[in-house]
Design a protein around this motif. Sequence first.
Motif, mmCIF file in Angstrom:
data_model
loop_
_atom_site.group_PDB
_atom_site.id
_atom_site.type_symbol
_atom_site.label_atom_id
_atom_site.label_comp_id
_atom_site.label_asym_id
_atom_site.label_seq_id
_atom_site.Cartn_x
_atom_site.Cartn_y
_atom_site.Cartn_z
ATOM 1 N N GLN A 1 -32.335 -12.111 -39.045
ATOM 2 C CA GLN A 1 -32.361 -13.441 -38.333
ATOM 3 C C GLN A 1 -32.053 -13.012 -36.956
ATOM 4 N N GLY A 2 -31.972 -11.736 -36.367
ATOM 5 C CA GLY A 2 -31.522 -11.263 -35.034
ATOM 6 C C GLY A 2 -30.069 -11.197 -34.721
ATOM 7 N N TRP A 3 -29.272 -11.205 -35.629
ATOM 8 C CA TRP A 3 -27.866 -11.308 -35.109
ATOM 9 C C TRP A 3 -27.388 -9.685 -35.056
ATOM 10 N N LYS A 4 -26.350 -9.521 -34.361
ATOM 11 C CA LYS A 4 -25.771 -8.191 -34.579
ATOM 12 C C LYS A 4 -24.464 -8.469 -35.349
ATOM 13 N N VAL A 5 -24.424 -7.666 -36.477
ATOM 14 C CA VAL A 5 -23.408 -7.615 -37.200
ATOM 15 C C VAL A 5 -22.214 -6.815 -37.116
ATOM 16 N N ILE A 6 -21.136 -7.044 -36.876
ATOM 17 C CA ILE A 6 -19.901 -6.169 -36.627
ATOM 18 C C ILE A 6 -18.683 -6.756 -37.854
ATOM 19 N N ARG A 7 -18.417 -5.523 -38.570
ATOM 20 C CA ARG A 7 -17.362 -5.835 -39.506
ATOM 21 C C ARG A 7 -16.372 -4.730 -39.215
ATOM 22 N N VAL A 8 -14.939 -5.749 -39.238
ATOM 23 C CA VAL A 8 -13.775 -5.024 -38.760
ATOM 24 C C VAL A 8 -12.677 -5.232 -40.100
ATOM 25 N N TRP A 9 -12.155 -3.894 -40.168
ATOM 26 C CA TRP A 9 -11.126 -3.914 -41.583
ATOM 27 C C TRP A 9 -9.757 -4.317 -40.958
ATOM 28 N N GLU A 10 -9.128 -5.228 -41.919
ATOM 29 C CA GLU A 10 -7.838 -5.449 -41.566
ATOM 30 C C GLU A 10 -6.787 -4.438 -40.953
ATOM 31 N N TYR A 11 -7.113 -3.144 -41.818
ATOM 32 C CA TYR A 11 -6.411 -1.893 -41.542
ATOM 33 C C TYR A 11 -6.608 -1.765 -40.173
ATOM 34 N N ASP A 12 -7.949 -1.702 -39.710
ATOM 35 C CA ASP A 12 -7.941 -1.429 -38.256
ATOM 36 C C ASP A 12 -7.389 -2.232 -37.274
ATOM 37 N N ILE A 13 -7.311 -3.518 -37.566
ATOM 38 C CA ILE A 13 -6.645 -4.511 -36.680
ATOM 39 C C ILE A 13 -5.086 -4.307 -36.647
ATOM 40 N N LYS A 14 -4.519 -3.687 -37.803
ATOM 41 C CA LYS A 14 -3.118 -3.553 -37.610
ATOM 42 C C LYS A 14 -2.917 -2.132 -37.067
ATOM 43 N N ASN A 15 -3.891 -1.264 -37.326
ATOM 44 C CA ASN A 15 -3.378 0.297 -36.813
ATOM 45 C C ASN A 15 -4.186 0.643 -35.427
ATOM 46 N N ASN A 16 -5.344 0.096 -35.399
ATOM 47 C CA ASN A 16 -6.111 0.498 -34.247
ATOM 48 C C ASN A 16 -6.844 -0.536 -33.365
ATOM 49 N N PHE A 17 -5.907 -1.517 -33.052
ATOM 50 C CA PHE A 17 -6.301 -2.774 -32.690
ATOM 51 C C PHE A 17 -6.978 -2.778 -31.112
ATOM 52 N N GLU A 18 -6.576 -1.910 -30.189
ATOM 53 C CA GLU A 18 -7.160 -1.729 -29.065
ATOM 54 C C GLU A 18 -8.446 -1.316 -29.018
ATOM 55 N N LYS A 19 -8.444 -0.016 -29.865
ATOM 56 C CA LYS A 19 -9.857 0.475 -30.193
ATOM 57 C C LYS A 19 -10.787 -0.238 -30.688
ATOM 58 N N PHE B 1 -10.772 -3.759 -30.452
ATOM 59 C CA PHE B 1 -11.167 -4.625 -29.533
ATOM 60 C C PHE B 1 -11.897 -4.219 -28.362
ATOM 61 N N THR B 2 -11.704 -2.974 -28.144
ATOM 62 C CA THR B 2 -12.487 -2.793 -26.742
ATOM 63 C C THR B 2 -13.992 -2.517 -27.260
ATOM 64 N N LYS B 3 -14.362 -2.120 -28.403
ATOM 65 C CA LYS B 3 -15.636 -1.764 -28.985
ATOM 66 C C LYS B 3 -16.292 -3.100 -28.993
ATOM 67 N N LEU B 4 -15.563 -4.037 -29.539
ATOM 68 C CA LEU B 4 -16.277 -5.500 -29.439
ATOM 69 C C LEU B 4 -16.514 -5.904 -27.982
ATOM 70 N N LEU B 5 -15.643 -5.811 -27.040
ATOM 71 C CA LEU B 5 -15.812 -6.235 -25.746
ATOM 72 C C LEU B 5 -16.983 -5.543 -25.137
ATOM 73 N N LYS B 6 -16.973 -4.299 -25.263
ATOM 74 C CA LYS B 6 -18.278 -3.521 -24.889
ATOM 75 C C LYS B 6 -19.633 -4.242 -25.603
ATOM 76 N N GLN B 7 -19.558 -4.413 -26.746
ATOM 77 C CA GLN B 7 -20.987 -5.240 -27.225
ATOM 78 C C GLN B 7 -21.138 -6.279 -26.539
ATOM 79 N N LEU B 8 -19.891 -7.219 -26.376
ATOM 80 C CA LEU B 8 -20.358 -8.427 -25.717
ATOM 81 C C LEU B 8 -20.782 -8.459 -24.509
#
Length: 135
Positions: A105-123, A125-132
């Motif tokens: 349908q034309g969407w870009k899909v990003i999946r984030v693990w709970e583990y990464d939010i707990k342990n690598n949040f800045e990394k 989050f920065t990737k998401l901001l770059k995509q945006l």
Amino acid sequence: MDNLTLEQRKKNMQNIRSKGTKPERVFAKALLQRKVYFSQHPKSIEGKPDFVFRRKKIVVFVDSDFWHGHPESYVRPKTNTEYWDNKVNRNRERDKKVNRILRDQGWKVIRVWEYDIKNNFEKVFTKLLKQLNKN
């Protein structure tokens, strides 16, 4: 064998959240602090993504380590293993299907693990901001 009665197990399972989890709240707070516009859990989009950036056509799913079987931090239950293996595998298959539908349908899909939010949040989050900012 389950050590809870059917009624106790039902109550326990009903209390498990699918929306508003702590990792989602952490993510949302960071987005709000940066004044990034988003919506959450729209029923009109396949899979009801946790975060939707409609103008950029990007969706984000925050996947639980347990329910989606994180490769490193998933702890397999010791009882009723066949049930849990099937449950996690069905969730993974559904994730793949939803990803495929959304991409078609034309969407870009990003999946984030709970583990990464707990342990690598800045990394993460920065990737998401770059995509945006890229779109």
